[in-house]
Every structure is written in C-alpha cells, then in structure tokens.
Design a protein around this motif. Structure first.
Motif, PDB file in Angstrom:
ATOM      1  N   PHE A 138       0.782  -1.069  -0.136  1.00  0.00           N
ATOM      2  CA  PHE A 138       0.126  -0.014  -0.003  1.00  0.00           C
ATOM      3  C   PHE A 138       0.843   1.007  -0.156  1.00  0.00           C
ATOM      4  CE2 PHE A 138      -3.195   2.951   1.481  1.00  0.00           C
ATOM      5  CZ  PHE A 138      -4.237   2.455   0.947  1.00  0.00           C
ATOM      6  N   PRO A 139       0.589   1.943  -0.985  1.00  0.00           N
ATOM      7  CA  PRO A 139       1.494   3.358  -0.833  1.00  0.00           C
ATOM      8  C   PRO A 139       1.564   4.060   0.684  1.00  0.00           C
ATOM      9  CG  PRO A 139      -0.671   3.924  -1.696  1.00  0.00           C
ATOM     10  CD  PRO A 139      -0.659   2.499  -1.650  1.00  0.00           C
ATOM     11  N   THR A 140       2.711   4.723   0.936  1.00  0.00           N
ATOM     12  CA  THR A 140       2.883   5.325   2.242  1.00  0.00           C
ATOM     13  C   THR A 140       3.648   6.612   2.017  1.00  0.00           C
ATOM     14  OG1 THR A 140       5.144   4.375   2.453  1.00  0.00           O
ATOM     15  CG2 THR A 140       3.202   2.982   3.460  1.00  0.00           C
ATOM     16  N   PHE A 141       3.510   7.293   2.958  1.00  0.00           N
ATOM     17  CA  PHE A 141       4.239   8.556   3.193  1.00  0.00           C
ATOM     18  C   PHE A 141       5.672   8.664   3.134  1.00  0.00           C
ATOM     19  CE2 PHE A 141       0.196   9.883   5.037  1.00  0.00           C
ATOM     20  CZ  PHE A 141      -0.375  10.742   4.065  1.00  0.00           C
ATOM     21  N   GLY A 142       6.476   7.424   3.413  1.00  0.00           N
ATOM     22  CA  GLY A 142       8.045   7.381   3.380  1.00  0.00           C
ATOM     23  C   GLY A 142       8.206   7.835   4.724  1.00  0.00           C
ATOM     24  N   SER A 143       9.524   7.840   4.988  1.00  0.00           N
ATOM     25  CA  SER A 143      10.190   8.225   6.282  1.00  0.00           C
ATOM     26  C   SER A 143      10.553   9.548   6.603  1.00  0.00           C
ATOM     27  CB  SER A 143      11.494   7.245   6.461  1.00  0.00           C
ATOM     28  OG  SER A 143      12.250   7.541   5.222  1.00  0.00           O
ATOM     29  N   LYS A 144       9.482  10.367   6.535  1.00  0.00           N
ATOM     30  CA  LYS A 144       9.757  11.822   6.962  1.00  0.00           C
ATOM     31  C   LYS A 144       8.785  12.197   7.980  1.00  0.00           C
ATOM     32  CE  LYS A 144      10.975  13.034   2.215  1.00  0.00           C
ATOM     33  NZ  LYS A 144      10.520  14.106   0.899  1.00  0.00           N
ATOM     34  N   PRO A 145       9.093  11.499   9.211  1.00  0.00           N
ATOM     35  CA  PRO A 145       8.193  11.831  10.272  1.00  0.00           C
ATOM     36  C   PRO A 145       8.585  13.299  11.174  1.00  0.00           C
ATOM     37  CG  PRO A 145      10.008  10.603  11.186  1.00  0.00           C
ATOM     38  CD  PRO A 145      10.189  10.731   9.528  1.00  0.00           C
ATOM     39  N   TRP A 146       7.813  13.920  11.782  1.00  0.00           N
ATOM     40  CA  TRP A 146       7.965  14.842  12.583  1.00  0.00           C
ATOM     41  C   TRP A 146       8.443  14.470  14.265  1.00  0.00           C
ATOM     42  CZ3 TRP A 146       3.175  14.904   9.841  1.00  0.00           C
ATOM     43  CH2 TRP A 146       3.177  16.118   8.871  1.00  0.00           C
ATOM     44  N   HIS A 147       9.312  15.370  14.718  1.00  0.00           N
ATOM     45  CA  HIS A 147       9.851  15.113  15.929  1.00  0.00           C
ATOM     46  C   HIS A 147       9.385  16.369  16.923  1.00  0.00           C
ATOM     47  CE1 HIS A 147      12.714  12.192  14.478  1.00  0.00           C
ATOM     48  NE2 HIS A 147      12.748  12.655  13.520  1.00  0.00           N
ATOM     49  N   LEU A 148       8.847  15.664  18.097  1.00  0.00           N
ATOM     50  CA  LEU A 148       8.271  16.538  19.108  1.00  0.00           C
ATOM     51  C   LEU A 148       8.969  16.139  20.336  1.00  0.00           C
ATOM     52  CD1 LEU A 148       6.281  18.824  19.848  1.00  0.00           C
ATOM     53  CD2 LEU A 148       4.753  17.070  20.587  1.00  0.00           C
ATOM     54  N   GLY A 149      10.160  17.135  20.496  1.00  0.00           N
ATOM     55  CA  GLY A 149      10.769  16.650  21.701  1.00  0.00           C
ATOM     56  C   GLY A 149      11.734  15.310  21.335  1.00  0.00           C
ATOM     57  N   GLY A 150      11.754  14.186  22.141  1.00  0.00           N
ATOM     58  CA  GLY A 150      12.261  12.960  21.629  1.00  0.00           C
ATOM     59  C   GLY A 150      11.278  11.921  21.042  1.00  0.00           C
ATOM     60  N   VAL A 151       9.879  12.373  21.102  1.00  0.00           N
ATOM     61  CA  VAL A 151       8.810  11.607  20.344  1.00  0.00           C
ATOM     62  C   VAL A 151       8.902  11.560  18.858  1.00  0.00           C
ATOM     63  CG1 VAL A 151       6.286  11.215  20.349  1.00  0.00           C
ATOM     64  CG2 VAL A 151       7.464  11.834  22.560  1.00  0.00           C
ATOM     65  N   VAL A 152       8.812  10.625  18.152  1.00  0.00           N
ATOM     66  CA  VAL A 152       8.725  10.713  16.763  1.00  0.00           C
ATOM     67  C   VAL A 152       7.186  10.348  16.352  1.00  0.00           C
ATOM     68  CG1 VAL A 152       9.442   9.367  14.505  1.00  0.00           C
ATOM     69  CG2 VAL A 152      10.993   9.828  16.482  1.00  0.00           C
ATOM     70  N   ILE A 153       6.726  11.361  15.443  1.00  0.00           N
ATOM     71  CA  ILE A 153       5.306  11.368  15.121  1.00  0.00           C
ATOM     72  C   ILE A 153       5.320  10.796  13.631  1.00  0.00           C
ATOM     73  CG2 ILE A 153       3.193  12.618  14.876  1.00  0.00           C
ATOM     74  CD1 ILE A 153       4.091  14.409  17.340  1.00  0.00           C
ATOM     75  N   GLN A 154       4.588   9.866  13.263  1.00  0.00           N
ATOM     76  CA  GLN A 154       4.597   9.579  11.848  1.00  0.00           C
ATOM     77  C   GLN A 154       3.459  10.021  11.238  1.00  0.00           C
ATOM     78  OE1 GLN A 154       6.872   7.666  10.326  1.00  0.00           O
ATOM     79  NE2 GLN A 154       7.982   6.934  12.207  1.00  0.00           N
ATOM     80  N   ARG A 155       3.778  10.690   9.919  1.00  0.00           N
ATOM     81  CA  ARG A 155       2.627  11.340   9.278  1.00  0.00           C
ATOM     82  C   ARG A 155       1.105  10.522   9.124  1.00  0.00           C
ATOM     83  NH1 ARG A 155       5.412  14.533   4.095  1.00  0.00           N
ATOM     84  NH2 ARG A 155       6.846  15.762   5.341  1.00  0.00           N
ATOM     85  N   ALA A 156       1.366   9.238   8.769  1.00  0.00           N
ATOM     86  CA  ALA A 156       0.221   8.465   8.951  1.00  0.00           C
ATOM     87  C   ALA A 156      -0.502   8.236  10.260  1.00  0.00           C
ATOM     88  CB  ALA A 156       0.636   7.181   8.468  1.00  0.00           C
ATOM     89  N   ASP A 157       0.321   8.403  11.133  1.00  0.00           N
ATOM     90  CA  ASP A 157      -0.162   8.174  12.706  1.00  0.00           C
ATOM     91  C   ASP A 157      -1.157   9.589  12.913  1.00  0.00           C
ATOM     92  OD1 ASP A 157       0.845   5.973  13.053  1.00  0.00           O
ATOM     93  OD2 ASP A 157       2.259   6.497  14.594  1.00  0.00           O
ATOM     94  N   LEU A 158      -0.483  10.692  12.619  1.00  0.00           N
ATOM     95  CA  LEU A 158      -1.151  12.334  12.703  1.00  0.00           C
ATOM     96  C   LEU A 158      -2.429  12.182  11.863  1.00  0.00           C
ATOM     97  CD1 LEU A 158      -1.155  14.941  14.153  1.00  0.00           C
ATOM     98  CD2 LEU A 158       0.108  15.569  12.003  1.00  0.00           C
ATOM     99  N   LEU A 159      -2.195  11.612  10.712  1.00  0.00           N
ATOM    100  CA  LEU A 159      -3.413  11.633   9.677  1.00  0.00           C
ATOM    101  C   LEU A 159      -4.693  10.800  10.380  1.00  0.00           C
ATOM    102  CD1 LEU A 159      -4.754  12.725   7.003  1.00  0.00           C
ATOM    103  CD2 LEU A 159      -3.764  10.650   5.884  1.00  0.00           C
TER     104      LEU A 159
END
Length: 317
Positions: A138-159
């Motif tokens: 399935f198409p994905t956003f790739g590996s370009k997450p956001w970082h909030l402090g030390g927490v990694v937020i994946q684009r798919a998770d935020l969406l």
C-alpha cells in the motif's frame, strides 16, 4: 523505561486506538439499532482497504498524483467497495433473519465474514507475488516523520488521529442534528413505535450499515498508510479488536466506541513496550499484545459491566 519511550508508546497507542475506534463505531451503531453483532464488519474494513488500493493501482492518473492528493480519490473507491458489500450483506443475509432467534443472524454474520474473506483470497490479483496469500503493498508517506522533543510522530499516525476526530465530529452532528439521525435514535429506542410514527426502519438500518462501512473504509486506508500493506485476512484481527473496543466503551454508545478504541490501543502499545523492555526481543512483548487487550476487557467488565461510558441499548419487551 524512560519518559520519552513511554510518551512514544502512548503516541503510537493513540493512533492505533483511533483506528480501532473508527471500526468499532460500525459495530456499536448496528448493535444499538438491531442488537446484531455483525462479525462481518471486519471484512467491510478489509474491502475498504482493497477498494482504495484498486483505485490506486488501476487508475494510472492517480499514481502520478502526490499521495495527499490521491488519498481523497482512494477514499472514495474504498468507501464505495465497503458500502456496497455492507448493503448487500444487510439486504440478503441479515434482513430476512430480522425476526429470527438471535443465534441465527449471529451464525449468519460469521458465515458472511468467512465468505467475504475467501472471495478476496480467491479473486483479488496479486501482482509481483508468487503466493496468493502474500499481502499487497500500500502506498505510504515514506520516512519523513515529525519530531516533538524525543517523540517521533509519523505522518500516517497524525493523519489517523485527525481523520478519526473529524469522523466523530461529523457522526455526532449527524446523529444529534439531522432528521435521519433522530430517526436512528428512535429506531434504537423502540422500532415498533418508530414504525408507527412513520419512520422507515429498514432505511434507518441501511443507513447505519452504510455509515459503519464508510468509517471502516477510512480506518482501512489509515491501516494501509501505517503498515504499508493490505491482506485478505486483515479484517479478522482488526475487527476482533474493534469489537473489543466497542464492548469496552459500552456497546451501543458511539462515543464509547472511540473511547474504548483509544484505551485499547494505548494499553496494547504500553504493555507491549514494557514487556519488551524487560526481554531481549520485541517479539516477546508483541506475542502478548492480544492477551493484554482481552485481559483489560475482562478487568473493566468485572468492575463496570456496562462498559466505560455505559451501554445505550433499549430494553425490548
């Protein structure tokens, strides 16, 4: 376990739980109206994922669009596939058994689930794979997450979280403010009286199936974006977890379904992370993920049998 790791697990759990909640809404709406545990709802979820992927694979113009631009088109395809299957199942499998003993539609729902799963197993094309059970990418956003402090937020998770909030806001408006939504409430309260008042209860039940299937299609797309694949059997596990979330939150309570999903998702991620942190491999914690989910359900139901937010199912004479 450090605070950063804990916050990361909670963040992952919120996204996972939002997906469970979107599926659980379909379970709880149908049960709230006709007291049917629709075990085929997981397959409506699965059809939504395959419908979205079919649009992406079979329409070349969609593949050339940026993924964010392609997603609305894929969502339409997923919703159409999921809704068609849901409407057909309601009309030909469940409606004839509306007045039958409750065991009959329950067994029928299990049969419909197995039938739909096997139809996809036998029919759906699997380009690039030699085994028919291999999942499709399935198409994905790739590996370009956001970082909030030390927490990694994946684009798919935020969406996933944003879409879940939007869907729940729309559902709350639909149920509370529209004529069809009020008809759904009346039918859930007393279908016979609702029918005497001029409400087409068959139409109301179809609307519940349609809404649940549409939300399941949305959840399926978020699943594909998060895990990068869809498979013919993905509806079984996700559907079982979503049903657990619906019971956990309070069966028949649409807000409880989302709350139950969030609690379940966070509990799964946190317990899995804690167990894995005390063992050499992540697999040990993952193997117990389902155990903790149902253990949480048992504990909650022992303390509060009606679920976290309480059931909203009318007593029938």
């Amino acid at each position: 376990m450090t605070t950063t790791v804990f916050l990361q697990l909670v963040t992952n759990g919120i996204a996972q739980g939002a997906m469970y909640g979107l599926i659980a809404v379909g379970y709880t709406m149908v049960y709230g109206i006709i007291q049917l545990i629709n075990f085929a709802h997981g397959e409506f979820f699965m059809f939504g994922g395959f419908g979205a992927l079919a649009v992406y694979l079979w329409i070349p113009a969609v593949q050339h669009l940026p993924l964010l631009a392609a997603l609305p088109i894929m969502l339409v395809g997923g919703m159409i596939a999921s809704v068609i299957i849901a409407v057909l199942a309601e009309r030909f499998a469940y409606r004839p058994l509306r007045n039958a003993p409750r065991l009959a539609p329950l067994i029928t729902a299990i049969g419909v689930s197995i039938l739909l799963q096997q139809l996809v197993f036998l029919w759906y094309p699997q380009p690039g794979h030699t085994g028919v059970t291999a999942p499709l990418q399935f198409p994905t956003f790739g590996s370009k997450p956001w970082h909030l402090g030390g927490v990694v937020i994946q684009r798919a998770d935020l969406l996933t979280v944003i879409v879940a909030l939007a869907c729940m806001a729309y559902l709350a408006y639909f149920v509370m403010k529209t004529r069809t939504g009020r008809a759904m409430q009346a039918t859930a309260q007393d279908p016979d009286t609702a029918r005497l008042m001029g409400i087409n209860t068959d139409r109301v039940i179809v609307v519940a199936f349609v809404l649940g299937a549409a939300f399941a299609a949305v959840a399926a797309i978020t699943y594909g974006l998060r895990f990068g694949q869809v498979s013919f059997d993905m509806g079984f596990s996700a559907g079982l977890k979503a049903f657990t979330a619906a019971v956990l939150g309070g069966i028949g309570n649409i807000y409880g379904a989302m709350v139950g999903g969030l609690v379940l998702g966070i509990a799964e991620q946190v317990t899995t992370g804690v167990l894995a942190s005390y063992h050499a491999t992540q697999q040990w914690g993952t193997a117990w993920q389902d155990v903790w989910a149902f253990l949480l359900l048992i504990v909650v139901l022992l303390v509060r049998p009606q679920g976290l937010l309480g059931e909203r199912v009318a007593d029938r004479a």
